[in-house]
Design a protein around this motif. Sequence first.
Motif, PDB file in Angstrom:
ATOM      1  N   GLU A  87      -8.809 -45.109  50.413  1.00  0.00           N
ATOM      2  CA  GLU A  87      -9.547 -45.504  49.211  1.00  0.00           C
ATOM      3  C   GLU A  87     -10.336 -44.335  48.632  1.00  0.00           C
ATOM      4  OE1 GLU A  87     -11.890 -49.017  49.782  1.00  0.00           O
ATOM      5  OE2 GLU A  87     -10.365 -50.004  51.013  1.00  0.00           O
TER       6      GLU A  87
ATOM      7  N   GLY B 297     -18.197 -49.407  49.542  1.00  0.00           N
ATOM      8  CA  GLY B 297     -18.916 -48.258  50.102  1.00  0.00           C
ATOM      9  C   GLY B 297     -18.023 -47.155  50.645  1.00  0.00           C
ATOM     10  N   LEU B 298     -17.006 -47.550  51.414  1.00  0.00           N
ATOM     11  CA  LEU B 298     -16.155 -46.548  52.059  1.00  0.00           C
ATOM     12  C   LEU B 298     -15.413 -45.686  51.028  1.00  0.00           C
ATOM     13  CD1 LEU B 298     -13.803 -47.176  55.020  1.00  0.00           C
ATOM     14  CD2 LEU B 298     -12.791 -46.672  52.814  1.00  0.00           C
TER      15      LEU B 298
ATOM     16  N   ASN C  29      -9.828 -56.120  50.374  1.00  0.00           N
ATOM     17  CA  ASN C  29     -10.778 -56.555  51.392  1.00  0.00           C
ATOM     18  C   ASN C  29     -11.732 -55.437  51.764  1.00  0.00           C
ATOM     19  OD1 ASN C  29      -9.446 -59.208  51.978  1.00  0.00           O
ATOM     20  ND2 ASN C  29      -7.782 -57.767  52.347  1.00  0.00           N
ATOM     21  N   ASP C  30     -12.980 -55.789  51.859  1.00  0.00           N
ATOM     22  CA  ASP C  30     -14.008 -54.850  52.267  1.00  0.00           C
ATOM     23  C   ASP C  30     -14.563 -55.353  53.589  1.00  0.00           C
ATOM     24  OD1 ASP C  30     -16.084 -52.717  51.107  1.00  0.00           O
ATOM     25  OD2 ASP C  30     -17.194 -54.251  52.176  1.00  0.00           O
ATOM     26  N   ASN C  31     -14.637 -54.468  54.558  1.00  0.00           N
ATOM     27  CA  ASN C  31     -15.141 -54.883  55.861  1.00  0.00           C
ATOM     28  C   ASN C  31     -14.377 -56.072  56.435  1.00  0.00           C
ATOM     29  OD1 ASN C  31     -17.493 -53.430  57.074  1.00  0.00           O
ATOM     30  ND2 ASN C  31     -18.206 -53.569  54.967  1.00  0.00           N
ATOM     31  N   HIS C  32     -13.076 -56.053  56.261  1.00  0.00           N
ATOM     32  CA  HIS C  32     -12.265 -57.153  56.774  1.00  0.00           C
ATOM     33  C   HIS C  32     -10.823 -56.690  56.925  1.00  0.00           C
ATOM     34  CE1 HIS C  32     -12.022 -61.450  57.636  1.00  0.00           C
ATOM     35  NE2 HIS C  32     -10.783 -61.338  57.229  1.00  0.00           N
TER      36      HIS C  32
ATOM     37  N   HIS D 292      -8.043 -46.668  59.059  1.00  0.00           N
ATOM     38  CA  HIS D 292      -6.864 -46.913  58.209  1.00  0.00           C
ATOM     39  C   HIS D 292      -5.798 -45.814  58.289  1.00  0.00           C
ATOM     40  CE1 HIS D 292     -10.464 -48.804  55.917  1.00  0.00           C
ATOM     41  NE2 HIS D 292     -10.175 -49.503  56.988  1.00  0.00           N
TER      42      HIS D 292
ATOM     43  N   HIS E 135     -17.018 -46.886  60.066  1.00  0.00           N
ATOM     44  CA  HIS E 135     -17.878 -47.373  58.986  1.00  0.00           C
ATOM     45  C   HIS E 135     -18.386 -48.789  59.202  1.00  0.00           C
ATOM     46  CE1 HIS E 135     -17.147 -44.115  56.045  1.00  0.00           C
ATOM     47  NE2 HIS E 135     -15.968 -44.039  56.657  1.00  0.00           N
TER      48      HIS E 135
ATOM     49  N   ASN F 244     -24.752 -40.900  55.812  1.00  0.00           N
ATOM     50  CA  ASN F 244     -24.092 -40.830  54.499  1.00  0.00           C
ATOM     51  C   ASN F 244     -24.951 -40.121  53.454  1.00  0.00           C
ATOM     52  OD1 ASN F 244     -22.437 -44.119  54.553  1.00  0.00           O
ATOM     53  ND2 ASN F 244     -21.870 -42.151  55.412  1.00  0.00           N
TER      54      ASN F 244
ATOM     55  N   TYR G  81     -22.780 -61.123  55.582  1.00  0.00           N
ATOM     56  CA  TYR G  81     -23.728 -60.268  56.300  1.00  0.00           C
ATOM     57  C   TYR G  81     -24.702 -59.560  55.364  1.00  0.00           C
ATOM     58  CZ  TYR G  81     -21.713 -55.565  55.428  1.00  0.00           C
ATOM     59  OH  TYR G  81     -21.316 -54.382  54.861  1.00  0.00           O
TER      60      TYR G  81
ATOM     61  N   GLU H  81     -25.152 -53.754  58.522  1.00  0.00           N
ATOM     62  CA  GLU H  81     -24.778 -52.808  57.463  1.00  0.00           C
ATOM     63  C   GLU H  81     -24.795 -51.407  58.067  1.00  0.00           C
ATOM     64  OE1 GLU H  81     -23.030 -52.345  54.709  1.00  0.00           O
ATOM     65  OE2 GLU H  81     -24.411 -53.435  53.371  1.00  0.00           O
ATOM     66  N   ALA H  82     -23.620 -50.787  58.147  1.00  0.00           N
ATOM     67  CA  ALA H  82     -23.545 -49.508  58.844  1.00  0.00           C
ATOM     68  C   ALA H  82     -24.558 -48.514  58.250  1.00  0.00           C
ATOM     69  CB  ALA H  82     -22.137 -48.953  58.760  1.00  0.00           C
ATOM     70  N   ALA H  83     -24.519 -48.334  56.952  1.00  0.00           N
ATOM     71  CA  ALA H  83     -25.477 -47.411  56.324  1.00  0.00           C
ATOM     72  C   ALA H  83     -25.949 -47.992  54.999  1.00  0.00           C
ATOM     73  CB  ALA H  83     -24.836 -46.040  56.086  1.00  0.00           C
ATOM     74  N   GLY H  84     -24.977 -48.235  54.123  1.00  0.00           N
ATOM     75  CA  GLY H  84     -25.305 -48.525  52.736  1.00  0.00           C
ATOM     76  C   GLY H  84     -25.418 -47.192  52.020  1.00  0.00           C
TER      77      GLY H  84
HETATM   78  C1  475 Z   1     -20.183 -49.996  55.145  1.00  0.00           C
HETATM   79  N1  475 Z   1     -14.497 -51.051  54.037  1.00  0.00           N
HETATM   80  C2  475 Z   1     -21.414 -49.408  54.475  1.00  0.00           C
HETATM   81  C3  475 Z   1     -19.998 -47.472  53.791  1.00  0.00           C
HETATM   82  O1  475 Z   1     -19.949 -45.467  55.065  1.00  0.00           O
HETATM   83  C4  475 Z   1     -21.303 -47.885  54.437  1.00  0.00           C
HETATM   84  C5  475 Z   1     -12.209 -51.196  53.541  1.00  0.00           C
HETATM   85  C6  475 Z   1     -10.935 -51.658  53.865  1.00  0.00           C
HETATM   86  C7  475 Z   1     -10.730 -52.429  54.958  1.00  0.00           C
HETATM   87  C8  475 Z   1     -11.798 -52.754  55.717  1.00  0.00           C
HETATM   88  N2  475 Z   1     -13.042 -52.290  55.407  1.00  0.00           N
HETATM   89  C9  475 Z   1     -13.234 -51.509  54.355  1.00  0.00           C
HETATM   90  C10 475 Z   1     -15.515 -50.840  54.871  1.00  0.00           C
HETATM   91  O2  475 Z   1     -15.487 -51.046  56.035  1.00  0.00           O
HETATM   92  C11 475 Z   1     -16.720 -50.309  54.242  1.00  0.00           C
HETATM   93  O3  475 Z   1     -16.756 -50.116  53.033  1.00  0.00           O
HETATM   94  N3  475 Z   1     -17.748 -50.024  55.027  1.00  0.00           N
HETATM   95  C12 475 Z   1     -18.962 -49.482  54.433  1.00  0.00           C
HETATM   96  O4  475 Z   1     -18.913 -48.061  54.486  1.00  0.00           O
HETATM   97  C13 475 Z   1     -19.802 -45.978  53.796  1.00  0.00           C
HETATM   98  O5  475 Z   1     -22.356 -47.357  53.688  1.00  0.00           O
HETATM   99  O6  475 Z   1     -22.558 -49.791  55.197  1.00  0.00           O
HETATM  100  O7  475 Z   1     -20.229 -51.408  55.071  1.00  0.00           O
END
Ligand code: 475
Length: 824
Positions: free
Chosen positions: A72, A119-120, A273-276, A324, A360, A467, A557, A659-662
């Motif tokens: 991404e 975020g990522l 999907n984010d965080n999933h 990924h 992340h 971050n 969350y 939340e890892a960082a935000g």
């Molecule tokens: C955290 N995305 C933030 C940010 O480090 C943090 C994308 C595809 C599939 C599964 N998950 C994702 C993430 O896991 C994600 O965006 N994580 C975020 O990374 C940068 O600041 O706390 O939630």
Amino acid sequence: MAPKKNDKASIKKDIVQHSVETLCRNPYNLDKLAVYQATAYSVRDRLLEDWNMTQEAIHKENPKRCYYLSMEFLIGRALDNALHCLEVKDVYKESVKDLGFNLEDLLQQERDAALGNGGLGRLAACYMDAAATLDYPTWGYGLRYQYGIFKQLINSDGYQIEMPDYWLDSNGNPWEFPRNDVRYEVQFYGYVATKVNEKGESRMSWEGGDRVQAMAYDVPIPGFDTKGCGNIRLWASKSLKTFDFASFNDGDYDRSVADQKNAENLTSVLYPNDNHLVGKELRLKQEYFFVSASLQDIIHRFKRSNCAWKDFPDKVAVQLNDTHPTLAIPELQRILVDIEGLDWDAAWDIVTRVFAFTNHTVLPEALECWSVPMMEHILPRHMQIVYDINLFFLQKVEKMNSDRGLLNRVSIIEESNPQQVRMAYLAVVGSHTVNGVAALHSDLVKTELFKDFVSYYGPEKFINITNGITPRRWLYQANPDLRDLITETLGGNHWVTHLDDLKGLTKYADDADFQAKWMNIKLKNKVRLASWIKANLDITVDPRSLFDIQVKRIHEYKRQFMNILGVIYRYKNLQLLSAEERKDVTPRVVIFGGKSAPGYYVAKMVIKLINTVAQVVNNDDSIDGLLKVVYIPDYNVSLAEIIVPASDISQHISTAGTEAAGTSNMKFVLNGGLILGTVDGANIEIRDEIGEENIFMFGTLADKVADIRHQQKYHGVEIDPNLQVVLQSIQSGEFGGPETASVFGPLINTLTYGGDYYLISADFEKYLDAQDKVDETYKDTAAWAKKSILCTAGMGFFSSDRATREYADKIWNIKPVNIKEAAV
Ligand code: 475
């Protein structure tokens, strides 16, 4: 070729020329879109000069390079950013004015490059900006999805509707260079055979199956205050067979192009999907397609430098942006052993000195696992290699400690039915360094997520790199008035690339004159957002109200649910106040924005609840406009650029430890917005930098969360009395009537049945107290202004320049290239 000139006459000529020759338009009949495009092409020509010079410089010097592999990149718009970096914004403004156009209008014509979820992906874009600005020999690699993150509509019932984001519409994309000559084949399926190589050795060989082609598109990433220009190389899938003539001849036209369509489908859509995790076959194929093409390209470049394989780790660093791209680990091992003929140990030594892995998230539902049968089917040879990596790893662990429980716990293969490949474990075993993205998160990575790996490898392998965000887009570009005030106050632009300079604002924090200027800019930014809201949503909000903003992906969350429950509480309280009492109330505008994953039922219900509450509150004249609720649809990078500078308070209220960082927290504070937040992620480090008196923090601490969950499991949830009142008002149909009330049943159940996993009830009272504090503090404008100034002044640490330097020094071991010197 003579370099492009940046005087007005040359620029105008270039724009007109592109209108005619690139866009094939009549120069006397141009609309905004056409002029935007012609302008973009003319800027691109200028970028291209820097791009070529930079690549030439890197090629000549041939230093160690870093490749940032990310599925991404959430880049957003490019034109404004490029104009700033090339320092030609003013002359372009004049030039297009002469042609009868307003530059700010033209900028709005551009579609966001939204090749990420949240975020990522945005972090990856901020790091590419920093790497270009710092002249690091770093390239990003990603996928060129034809559909980025979906467009979000909110229908009249308040539900999220998803529409496809066909960003590469018929207008073409001026911000990419198609590389027709950079193409690689990528293989899927098939079987593994044994073959004897030239040296007479027996080697495994991956045979048969399907093949598709990867074609490169380069996206230039301008640096600021440098001639350097970075690059993100995105892969698009193409068919190897363009046309099936046999089917065509048989009159089967559909079949004759089916192959082509199938191959192109591979990179057609970003998984939303984010965080999933998703676990779909197409996603696994995307991941392999991505790493296969990227590694072939990296190796191709390496081979041109005539180095031996043992030097590979001295020339190449690869950063894995989450799990990924983790298939790159078995893929490089396969290339080295099966194709290049290295022995296993020599190959593995190279592999583990090349890769590093950023984690992340610690959320269990986000950790990637792939079923063994699926991987075996799509990538038969990789599956064998993963088994071997695991076997050799477990043998070593066993030598140190033969505890069977431990071996089960650290195994890359999970013994479930079917078996699963734990991608995070594969990434840890195949990398030399693993990093988390904020101090608390990296701690949890060490003590929880990868605890057993820390005891095996020792703690040094696991580090933290907090971050950072690029101050170019997130202040210089998005907040021009504040930028100018800061530049004037600090006596120049140096702070834009040396963000620690912002400390110099500290001495003006008490200066009434400076405070007035500062708050005036905030007001102006709020007026800008208020006009956007009026024009697009037809909701009137008073810019003198306190703007309270929560914009991010909708996720349990992140607790947008707690925010809207707090809004209901506030609303019900307002109703009870006398006219006299109301005089003392701080008026608020509560703004939400963010997308839910299309299949995430609970998150979608939260969106529905927010919109239902907004309907009622905004139309209730009895509360004298003291509360407004706004849902901004389709939150994206470009909207963030308007929203972030306009906040008084922003909310970052995740359950501690989730939340890892935000990173949006950093953007808001950089722009003088205060934070209402939990003791989570980077909020903690922000507090340490700006001072605890300048942040509103509340809530259960991370190390207490597990205890409370445990308690709830055995004793049930004791719902906070204020929360009880709020829930009753929803259930009674106060928002949307009795029928709508039943719709919210499942949402309310997430707090009661089975335990309130995200601790909304446990934190509710402290949340409301913190909100009261915000209201009280806002009444004292001077005190607020001081806090706001100290917020910005303390944000130097959170520049992506600092973060990228840390990666370069602690992980990649790379140095900046001297672009000017090397180019001559
Ligand atoms: C955290 N995305 C933030 C940010 O480090 C943090 C994308 C595809 C599939 C599964 N998950 C994702 C993430 O896991 C994600 O965006 N994580 C975020 O990374 C940068 O600041 O706390 O939630």
